[in-house]
Design an enzyme around this catalytic site. Structure first.
Site, mmCIF file in Angstrom:
data_model
loop_
_atom_site.group_PDB
_atom_site.id
_atom_site.type_symbol
_atom_site.label_atom_id
_atom_site.label_comp_id
_atom_site.label_asym_id
_atom_site.label_seq_id
_atom_site.Cartn_x
_atom_site.Cartn_y
_atom_site.Cartn_z
ATOM 1 N N GLU A 268 -0.016 -2.322 -1.716
ATOM 2 C CA GLU A 268 1.382 -1.904 -1.718
ATOM 3 C C GLU A 268 1.671 -1.033 -0.490
ATOM 4 O OE1 GLU A 268 4.453 0.529 -4.666
ATOM 5 O OE2 GLU A 268 2.326 1.081 -4.589
ATOM 6 N N LYS A 343 9.806 -4.685 -6.737
ATOM 7 C CA LYS A 343 9.239 -3.726 -7.682
ATOM 8 C C LYS A 343 10.305 -3.360 -8.703
ATOM 9 C CE LYS A 343 6.443 0.522 -7.734
ATOM 10 N NZ LYS A 343 5.832 1.568 -6.903
ATOM 11 N N CYS A 377 2.079 -2.106 -8.316
ATOM 12 C CA CYS A 377 1.613 -0.774 -8.659
ATOM 13 C C CYS A 377 2.124 -0.283 -10.014
ATOM 14 C CB CYS A 377 1.976 0.190 -7.526
ATOM 15 S SG CYS A 377 1.024 1.740 -7.543
#
Length: 533
Positions: A268, A343, A377
Site C-alpha cells: 500500500e 480503499k 490494508c
C-alpha cells in the site's frame, strides 16, 4: 360473420434465459409450486444468473413467466453416490458452481399449476439436454421427489415404493415424468430433502447420460490448479527522480518474473517514496503532487505486466478524482487490461492528515489464474469485505498494507489469517519496510509479508504457505492450488464457508451514502507518522 382475429387464438410461448429482473416472478411461481417452502433470495438468484446464466432457464407465455429450471455445473463424483441436496445446493446457491465440472446438476423445476399439462416441463428438460450436449458434459443429475410416498409409508419402504412406481403398480407423477424423460434411477437416499414432508425426506438420485459426450484426450479429473504468487516486501529509500523509482520497481518485477510468478503484489502507498524528490509541501498540496504522478505510475506498471508476462497488483497510490483524494489499488493484467479497487475504510489519521475519502463497492476480477479481490490494508480488518468478495467468487484476496509498528502489522496479519479461514480462500499480504525521514508515512515502517491459507490438513502448517523475515527487503514466493480450496469447501474437516447459517444472518453489499469531504491538516510540514492500517 365478424372477421377472425388470429390474435384471439394464438399464444406466444418463449423459452429464454432467466435474469435478475425475474426475481419477483420466480418468487411468485415458487410460492404456487412449493407452498410453505422458503424460496431463493434476490441476492442468491442474482449470483446464480451471474455465475452460470446459461443454466437458468425460463418459459414465458404472453409475457408471463410460467416455468423455471435452475441448474449448476459440478463435478458430481466429489459429493459421493449418496449425497444429499444440501451437499450440492447449500445456502450459497451459486457457491457450488464449478465451470470445470463434468455434470449438469438440476436444482429444481417449477411449472405454474395453471399451465401444467402443456408439456412445459418436457421443454425445460429438453433445454437442459441441449445445454449438456453443448457444454460437452457427461450427464445431467437430479434428485427426484416422492410426494406420494407419505400416503403408503406405513405399508412399504421408500425403495419398495420406487420399485412399485417403476413397475407401474403405483402412480407417482413426478418420478414417472422423470423416467419418461430418459432419466435412470441410481439410488434412493434417505434424508435427501429433510424438509420435504410429503417425501418424508427421501429423494431419488437420477441420471441422464449424454451419449454425445466426447472425453478429453486426458482424463477430465483435476488434481491441481496451480497459481504462483509473489509478495514484494518493498524497501523505501529516497529517490532522485521517477526513473529511479521505476528502476527499483522493475528490479522486483524482474525477480518475480524469474520465478515465473502469476501474480506480483506490491504494498500500500509505497508510492509515497516519490515525495522524496518533490518539493517539500504542506499535506494538501503534497498529496496532490503525488496524485499528479498517477499517469506515470499507470504507464510503468502496465508496461511491466505485459513485458514480464505477469499479473501485477501494483500496491496502491493516491489518486485525485472529483476534487477528492482516494487510495486506489490497481490490477494490471498481463494481457494489458487494468482494473481498480478503492480503499473502503479510511483510518482516522489517513483522513485527518491526507484528506483521503472512502471508496465504494467490493470488486472481484477475473484473471487467467482465477478470480481475485483486493482489500487495502485497513479493509482486511472488516470481515464483511472479504465475505462479499468470496460471495462474488474471489479465490485469492490480495492485501497491500503499510503499517508503522508491530501492533498495526499484527492487526493486518491476524485479520488476513482470519479471512483465509472464514472464507476458505488464500490471502496474500505485502508491506513496506525501510524509511525516508522527511516523508510522511515513510519515516517508520514495520512489515512481514506473507501468504496465508485455510487451516486444515491439505495446507501448510499453521496456515502459512510462505513468509518473509520482518523488516528486510525481500520477496516471498508461494505456489497455491485453487483446486485444494474448492475441495476444502466441500469436504474440509470443518466448512466455515459452506456451513454459514444464512437463515440467521447474511452479509449484503449496499449502495453507499455520498462521502463527506475531509480536509487534511494545513499549516504543518509533511513530517511525522501516519497509521494507514
Amino acid at each position: 360473420m365478424p372477421e377472425i382475429d388470429l390474435d384471439d387464438f394464438q399464444t406466444q410461448l418463449r423459452v429464454r434465459p432467466l435474469t435478475p429482473a425475474d426475481h419477483d416472478a420466480i418468487v411468485r411461481l415458487h410460492g404456487l409450486c412449493f407452498p410453505g417452502m422458503e424460496t431463493w433470495s434476490e441476492r442468491e438468484l442474482d449470483a446464480l444468473t451471474e455465475r452460470f446464466p446459461e443454466g437458468q432457464i425460463g418459459v414465458e407465455i404472453d409475457g408471463r413467466l410460467v416455468a423455471t429450471a435452475l441448474s449448476l455445473q459440478v463435478d458430481v463424483d466429489e459429493y459421493g453416490p449418496s449425497h444429499v441436496y444440501d451437499d450440492v445446493v447449500h445456502d450459497d446457491l451459486a457457491g457450488s458452481h464449478d465451470p470445470d465440472g463434468d455434470s449438469l446438476y438440476g436444482i429444481e423445476v417449477a411449472v405454474d399449476p395453471a399451465f401444467q399439462g402443456m408439456r412445459i416441463g418436457r421443454r425445460l428438460y429438453e433445454e437442459r439436454k441441449v445445454l449438456c450436449r453443448r457444454l460437452n458434459l457427461k450427464r445431467i443429475v437430479i434428485g427426484g421427489r416422492l410426494p406420494g410416498y407419505y400416503k403408503v409409508a406405513d405399508e412399504m419402504t421408500a425403495q419398495e415404493y420406487v420399485e412399485a412406481v417403476v413397475a407401474r403398480e403405483l402412480v407417482e407423477p413426478v418420478l414417472s415424468f422423470q423416467l419418461a424423460n430418459g432419466f435412470a434411477i441410481k439410488r434412493v437416499v434417505k434424508g435427501y430433502l429433510p424438509d420435504d414432508e410429503e417425501s418424508l425426506g427421501h429423494g431419488v438420485i437420477m441420471e441422464w447420460v449424454n451419449l454425445h459426450y466426447q472425453p478429453d484426450s486426458a482424463e477430465r479429473t483435476r488434481s491441481t490448479f496451480p497459481v504462483r504468487v509473489c509478495a514484494v516486501q518493498y524497501p523505501v529509500r529516497p529517490v532522485a527522480s521517477f526513473d529511479e523509482f521505476a528502476k527499483q520497481v522493475t528490479f522486483f518485477v524482474d525477480a518475480a518474473g524469474g520465478y515465473r510468478a502469476d501474480f506480483v503484489l506490491f504494498p500500500e502507498i509505497f508510492t509515497l517514496q516519490l515525495l522524496s524528490f518533490l518539493p517539500t509541501a504542506r499535506r494538501g498540496k503534497a498529496v496532490r503532487q503525488l496524485a499528479a504522478l498517477a499517469p506515470d505510475y499507470l504507464d510503468l506498471f502496465h508496461d511491466l505486466a505485459v513485458r514480464y508476462n505477469t499479473n501485477i497488483v501494483g500496491g496502491s497510490t493516491y489518486v485525485e478524482e472529483d476534487d477528492g483524494i482516494y487510495n486506489v489499488a490497481y490490477l494490471f493484467r498481463r494481457d494489458g487490461t487494468i482494473e481498480a479497487q478503492k480503499k473502503l475504510h479510511i483510518t482516522p489519521s489517513e483522513a485527518r492528515w491526507w484528506g483521503v475519502r472512502p471508496g465504494a463497492g467490493v470488486r472481484v476480477f477475473d484473471t487467467d489464474r482465477g478470480r481475485v479481490a483486493i482489500s487495502i490494508c485497513y479493509d482486511v480488518e472488516f470481515p464483511e469485505v472479504a465475505r462479499i468478495a468470496a460471495q462474488k467468487g474471489a479465490q485469492i484476496l490480495f492485501v497491500p498494507f503499510c503499517t508503522d509498528n508491530r501492533q498495526g502489522y499484527l492487526r493486518v496479519r491476524l485479520c488476513a489469517q482470519a479471512r483465509a479461514i472464514e472464507n476458505q480462500m488464500y490471502v496474500v499480504t505485502a508491506g513496506v519496510t525501510g524509511l525516508i525521514p522527511d516523508v510522511d508515512n515513510m519515516n517508520v515502517n514495520y512489515a512481514q509479508s506473507g501468504v496465508f491459507t485455510p487451516s486444515d490438513f491439505p495446507f501448510a502448517r499453521d496456515g502459512v504457505a510462505a513468509e518473509c523475515e520482518p523488516n528486510i527487503e525481500a520477496i516471498v514466493v508461494a505456489d497455491l492450488d485453487l483446486e485444494l480450496t474448492r475441495r476444502n469447501r466441500i469436504a474440509g474437516t470443518v466448512r466455515p464457508w459452506t456451513d454459514r447459517r444464512l437463515d440467521l444472518y447474511e452479509v449484503v453489499e449496499k449502495e453507499p451514502s455520498p462521502p463527506q469531504p475531509t480536509l487534511p491538516i494545513e499549516g504543518v510540514p509533511v513530517t511525522g507518522s501516519v497509521e494507514t492500517g
